[in-house]
Design a protein around this motif. Structure first.
Motif, PDB file in Angstrom:
ATOM      1  N   THR A  14      45.340  37.876  26.795  1.00  0.00           N
ATOM      2  CA  THR A  14      44.108  38.313  26.007  1.00  0.00           C
ATOM      3  C   THR A  14      42.931  37.441  26.075  1.00  0.00           C
ATOM      4  OG1 THR A  14      44.578  38.274  24.265  1.00  0.00           O
ATOM      5  CG2 THR A  14      44.751  40.830  25.828  1.00  0.00           C
ATOM      6  N   ASP A  15      43.555  36.161  26.494  1.00  0.00           N
ATOM      7  CA  ASP A  15      42.211  35.027  27.162  1.00  0.00           C
ATOM      8  C   ASP A  15      41.507  35.135  27.686  1.00  0.00           C
ATOM      9  OD1 ASP A  15      43.912  33.457  28.174  1.00  0.00           O
ATOM     10  OD2 ASP A  15      44.067  32.318  27.601  1.00  0.00           O
ATOM     11  N   GLY A  16      41.597  36.298  28.942  1.00  0.00           N
ATOM     12  CA  GLY A  16      40.437  36.207  29.747  1.00  0.00           C
ATOM     13  C   GLY A  16      41.445  35.195  31.942  1.00  0.00           C
ATOM     14  N   THR A  17      42.001  34.551  30.725  1.00  0.00           N
ATOM     15  CA  THR A  17      43.495  33.682  32.168  1.00  0.00           C
ATOM     16  C   THR A  17      43.483  34.390  32.608  1.00  0.00           C
ATOM     17  OG1 THR A  17      43.824  32.538  30.301  1.00  0.00           O
ATOM     18  CG2 THR A  17      44.751  32.201  32.899  1.00  0.00           C
ATOM     19  N   TYR A  18      44.183  35.599  33.083  1.00  0.00           N
ATOM     20  CA  TYR A  18      44.907  36.936  34.009  1.00  0.00           C
ATOM     21  C   TYR A  18      43.488  36.424  34.695  1.00  0.00           C
ATOM     22  CZ  TYR A  18      47.127  39.620  36.913  1.00  0.00           C
ATOM     23  OH  TYR A  18      47.658  40.098  37.473  1.00  0.00           O
ATOM     24  N   GLU A  19      42.319  37.500  33.535  1.00  0.00           N
ATOM     25  CA  GLU A  19      41.822  38.270  34.854  1.00  0.00           C
ATOM     26  C   GLU A  19      40.637  37.669  35.500  1.00  0.00           C
ATOM     27  OE1 GLU A  19      42.148  38.672  31.441  1.00  0.00           O
ATOM     28  OE2 GLU A  19      42.766  40.318  31.227  1.00  0.00           O
ATOM     29  N   GLN A  20      41.127  35.899  35.553  1.00  0.00           N
ATOM     30  CA  GLN A  20      40.785  35.447  36.259  1.00  0.00           C
ATOM     31  C   GLN A  20      40.773  34.324  36.866  1.00  0.00           C
ATOM     32  OE1 GLN A  20      39.529  31.632  33.660  1.00  0.00           O
ATOM     33  NE2 GLN A  20      39.008  29.989  35.723  1.00  0.00           N
ATOM     34  N   PHE A  21      42.510  34.860  36.987  1.00  0.00           N
ATOM     35  CA  PHE A  21      43.521  34.776  38.315  1.00  0.00           C
ATOM     36  C   PHE A  21      43.486  36.047  39.209  1.00  0.00           C
ATOM     37  CE2 PHE A  21      48.366  35.500  39.062  1.00  0.00           C
ATOM     38  CZ  PHE A  21      48.457  34.960  40.149  1.00  0.00           C
ATOM     39  N   GLU A  22      43.151  37.006  38.582  1.00  0.00           N
ATOM     40  CA  GLU A  22      43.571  38.205  39.416  1.00  0.00           C
ATOM     41  C   GLU A  22      41.722  37.753  40.131  1.00  0.00           C
ATOM     42  OE1 GLU A  22      44.969  42.198  37.599  1.00  0.00           O
ATOM     43  OE2 GLU A  22      42.678  42.528  37.705  1.00  0.00           O
ATOM     44  N   GLU A  23      40.759  38.155  39.241  1.00  0.00           N
ATOM     45  CA  GLU A  23      39.941  38.000  40.419  1.00  0.00           C
ATOM     46  C   GLU A  23      39.787  37.513  41.902  1.00  0.00           C
ATOM     47  OE1 GLU A  23      35.953  36.652  38.366  1.00  0.00           O
ATOM     48  OE2 GLU A  23      35.347  36.316  40.384  1.00  0.00           O
ATOM     49  N   ARG A  24      40.637  35.692  41.704  1.00  0.00           N
ATOM     50  CA  ARG A  24      40.454  35.179  42.279  1.00  0.00           C
ATOM     51  C   ARG A  24      41.358  35.689  43.705  1.00  0.00           C
ATOM     52  NH1 ARG A  24      41.226  29.062  43.758  1.00  0.00           N
ATOM     53  NH2 ARG A  24      39.271  29.273  42.318  1.00  0.00           N
ATOM     54  N   VAL A  25      42.793  36.170  43.089  1.00  0.00           N
ATOM     55  CA  VAL A  25      43.611  36.383  43.925  1.00  0.00           C
ATOM     56  C   VAL A  25      42.874  37.713  44.460  1.00  0.00           C
ATOM     57  CG1 VAL A  25      46.616  38.288  43.869  1.00  0.00           C
ATOM     58  CG2 VAL A  25      45.665  36.526  42.207  1.00  0.00           C
ATOM     59  N   THR A  26      41.998  38.388  44.519  1.00  0.00           N
ATOM     60  CA  THR A  26      41.388  39.684  45.204  1.00  0.00           C
ATOM     61  C   THR A  26      40.751  39.569  45.911  1.00  0.00           C
ATOM     62  OG1 THR A  26      41.382  40.848  42.766  1.00  0.00           O
ATOM     63  CG2 THR A  26      39.860  41.381  44.273  1.00  0.00           C
ATOM     64  N   ARG A  27      39.649  38.297  45.254  1.00  0.00           N
ATOM     65  CA  ARG A  27      38.904  37.394  46.841  1.00  0.00           C
ATOM     66  C   ARG A  27      39.478  37.174  47.968  1.00  0.00           C
ATOM     67  NH1 ARG A  27      33.784  34.726  44.960  1.00  0.00           N
ATOM     68  NH2 ARG A  27      34.386  33.193  45.942  1.00  0.00           N
ATOM     69  N   ILE A  28      41.191  36.738  47.760  1.00  0.00           N
ATOM     70  CA  ILE A  28      41.648  36.311  48.786  1.00  0.00           C
ATOM     71  C   ILE A  28      42.405  37.403  49.598  1.00  0.00           C
ATOM     72  CG2 ILE A  28      44.441  35.092  48.880  1.00  0.00           C
ATOM     73  CD1 ILE A  28      43.935  33.520  47.173  1.00  0.00           C
ATOM     74  N   SER A  29      42.932  38.495  48.467  1.00  0.00           N
ATOM     75  CA  SER A  29      43.265  39.397  48.999  1.00  0.00           C
ATOM     76  C   SER A  29      41.693  39.989  50.181  1.00  0.00           C
ATOM     77  CB  SER A  29      43.565  40.413  48.370  1.00  0.00           C
ATOM     78  OG  SER A  29      43.868  41.730  48.508  1.00  0.00           O
ATOM     79  N   ASN A  30      41.001  40.096  50.006  1.00  0.00           N
ATOM     80  CA  ASN A  30      39.907  40.666  50.893  1.00  0.00           C
ATOM     81  C   ASN A  30      39.464  39.794  51.681  1.00  0.00           C
ATOM     82  OD1 ASN A  30      38.766  43.330  49.138  1.00  0.00           O
ATOM     83  ND2 ASN A  30      37.906  41.975  47.527  1.00  0.00           N
TER      84      ASN A  30
END
Lengths: 505, 505
Positions: free
Chosen positions: B10-26
């Protein structure tokens, strides 16, 4: 594909800079393909993923442009000895860099979110003829764009800053002078056309025309004008557009059963845009040297082909026999009648995109006057419908019954695009100036057009406009191509002569 | 479109990671659209710009993945308390990150340049039947890929490392065991088919079939199987493929006047791929949870539909009447004859892509054995043609007259794709295992197929395969779906029964 010219600067800084610029350009061109795909071939439900893909590309491009490295490279290059071409590339990137770095990311995000939400609100408001439902959004957009302009240049007229987003090198005073002159001279010209007894053959293209045959004819149009199919294609889209690069510049058009003429003129218009793109130098791909000058110059190319070629008498002498092959029902129409139909002036039309070559500019002047007053704060959003209707009555002698047919008709403001409209008229005006300069050099082009011979005209455009990409600023490009400053003289002379003759004035 | 499940962390690390992963995927999905465009609609001369655009997207994606921030986020997340879904996303990205960061950029660039140049050399060598012209390039590619594998894992069999690029979770021993078993059991089966006196109705689809009608029928096929046109489209391409995301998964096919059956089976095959993509969960878009498992699972989906559905007797009972609507000349063909024609075994065919359901795997085994020996150093490039021809003679009883019809026929090695071929066979084998498990649960599917009712089968695939994206590794996915480890039993049982009956063995 980088420019080969890098004579003066040899320590690799320029090459490093150029590589970065080319990456940014490639991301933009990739986004262009995704947008073409979305408008032309994407399945209906592809939108959520496509929106994300485009947003990622846009943010990657922004990150590359506004990175510290870009600023450092610009600083270094501005102090070094560059070729003319390199200087132009640095000038163009500096301009974009300064604009994008001066606006805080949160404001960009807020504008982007607001416009994303504004579009469906505008659409619903238009469908329901309910301006009040859109007014708060419009107010918000006006505020945000004013704020945006202040970040870029707090000392300038905010509308001038917004206008410069679309037209960076033609100053607002010039644009205003031209638009005022159009208003002052076209209003009386249209009045005298209203009073004219001339009966034009306005129903020359009445009838029903199959889509497939219209498409075949649109391909004939493009063949005839010299479109390069190895670097292009034709498709349909609800709102026709052209997009691409010098290697791949595509045209879209639309077909409506009862509007053959509309499809022909729309195809010619989009050909003009694509033909400009195809004339950009291959070796400039990836930098501003291989990119089109801005909106007015682009529109000058579409309008030159649409109006000065496609709405000319010799064009219909050339093209009507081709059209008759596809549509034998046109056998009874004469070239003169086709010419008249293509140049009918609609004095009672409320809709910009359906306007003719003359009234079109009054639609633009009205939008320009209103959006300027909105941004300056001289006009409140709630008063837009009344002011809009009053101006239509004053300039065009018609008053909209509904806001759907009035101030809600265009999509632009829902995009936050204030300052875009004037470039449409400036493009038409520039088209006339360029066409006059081409005829000055090549002689009267009527015979060429009558014979379907467009190489000389296109060669002149390639040499004087297309091949330069963004090497020169717009005023320099115009002066080099025409020997004159930007002027409405040629446009007004052209319409006076053409419509004076058509309407026995 | 992120997964909603982020309960533990819940500290936002996963969300930050996911955002990066999503950018790569896009970025990857954007590149997918550009590739589709290149194969399907791009004008001929668009290539130079397109190559640059794709190269930029690829390098941006690489930069995002291998950035220090990605490594830091992975390190941090691996030590924290994650949901099962999050754990799977981290596992998949870690794998890719470790591979991409372990290979030096210069080697990646050298491979990329070598393969770019290899393609035209391979093409010319194939056209001129001149293996020697391609041999030095192939040698270089083998060396480079060996070096590449050593960077990723210096202690592993380099071929296993390369195979893992396409099939990360099925180990090479498993693949080898399956392929050896296919070889050992299919060679005698094909031999006994050769010796059979059964006369199949192999000319049921002889004749000439217009492209337009073939296209209409391909649309009928897709309609019949339940393709979602709101999220897809059908076009033609010289080498049919499917691509896209769960929001937009497109099919291509090809039409040859004398090969109606080929176009139907190819369309069904590509439907299988696209149908898998369309079954990935919408909410997983942008992370591995919304991406297909690897090549073998993908191929299992195309082969399941192509072979277990499209080459079945009840399918032709269902589909032949539809085909007759488009092609009245099929009036005289019975469903049984169509079934026989669709399942003819070609004992004298040299070309992989024209192979039937049985001999196909021997084509694969030969490539697998040769490329393994090349990478291990047990086989020299110069000996490839001889070994190739010997193996064809040994396994299939035919010897190519030319290398163009022999070891030069496939594009894969010119791409540097060593380790790719086995996934084709593994996919077919898995298709049989999945189909058997589906019938275990749903009962015999013949009646459904005969009635053109595919919802139950597709529902089973959605539930047991598609919806999981990359949440489970391939062995886990197979075990969860079928209750068994990966096995060739079902495939061999299926072909023994089917071809035993067809050829009276």
């Amino acid at each position: 594909m980088a420019t080969d010219q890098s004579p003066q600067e040899t320590d690799g800084t320029y090459e490093q800079f150029e590589e970065r610029v080319t990456r940014i350009s490639n991301v933009g061109n990739a986004a262009g393909i995704l947008q073409w795909d979305q408008e032309v071939v994407m399945p209906d439900e592809g939108t959520p993923a496509r929106a994300q893909q485009l947003s990622t590309l846009s943010s990657l491009s922004h990150d590359l442009l506004t990175a510290e490295e870009t600023g450092d490279l610009l600083d270094e290059l501005e102090g070094s000895d560059l070729s003319e071409e390199q200087t132009a590339v640095v000038r163009e990137v500096r301009r974009q860099y300064d604009r994008e770095t001066s606006v805080p990311g949160e404001l960009v995000a807020e504008i982007s979110e607001t416009t994303a939400n504004a579009h469906p609100k505008w659409k619903a408001a238009k469908e329901n003829d309910d301006f009040e439902a859109f007014a708060p959004t419009l107010e918000k957009l006006v505020e945000l764009k004013r704020e945006y302009a202040e970040h870029i240049d707090p000392d300038a007229d905010p509308y001038a800053v917004l206008f410069a987003e679309y037209e960076p090198y033609l100053d607002l005073e010039t644009a205003e002078r031209v638009l005022e002159r159009l208003r002052d001279e076209l209003v009386p010209l249209i009045d005298s056309i209203d009073d004219s007894d001339a009966a034009l053959a306005t129903d020359a293209f009445a009838g029903a025309f199959e889509d497939d045959d219209q498409e075949a004819l649109a391909r004939d149009v493009l063949d005839s004008l010299g479109y390069d199919w190895d670097r292009g294609r034709l498709d349909t889209a609800p709102h026709p557009f052209s997009s691409g690069t010098q290697f791949d510049a595509r045209v879209t058009t639309r077909f409506e059963e009862d509007d053959l003429l509309g499809s022909i003129t729309s195809t010619i218009h989009e050909f003009g845009h694509a033909n400009y793109t195809l004339g950009l130098p291959d070796e400039g791909y990836g930098t501003p040297l291989g990119e089109a000058r801005d909106l007015s110059v682009h529109e000058s190319q579409s309008r030159l082909w649409e109006n000065h070629v496609g709405r000319s008498r010799p064009f219909w002498e050339h093209f009507l026999p081709i059209a008759r092959e596809r549509f034998p029902s046109l056998e009874d129409v004469s070239p003169e009648e086709a010419y008249e139909a293509a140049n009918q002036v609609y004095d009672d039309n409320l809709i910009r995109v359906e306007a003719d070559e003359l009234t079109y500019h009054l639609h633009i002047v009205i939008r320009f006057e209103i959006e300027r007053a909105l941004i300056s704060g001289d006009l409140d959003v709630e008063d837009v419908p009344k002011v809009w209707n009053d101006k239509y009555e004053e300039y065009l002698g018609v008053r909209p019954d509904t806001d759907a047919e009035g101030c809600l008709q265009d999509i632009h403001w829902s995009h936050g695009s204030f300052g875009y409209f004037p470039t449409y008229s400036l493009g038409s005006v520039l088209a006339a100036q360029l066409y006059a300069a081409a005829e000055d050099e090549l002689g009267d082009l009527d015979d060429d057009i009558r014979e379907g011979e467009f190489d000389d005209l296109n060669g002149w455009l390639r040499e004087n406009v297309h091949q330069h990409g963004k090497q020169y600023t717009t005023p320099d490009l115009i002066e080099r191509a025409t020997g004159e400053e930007f002027t409405a003289d040629h446009f007004l002379e052209y319409v006076d002569e053409k419509y004076g003759e058509l309407y026995d004035l």
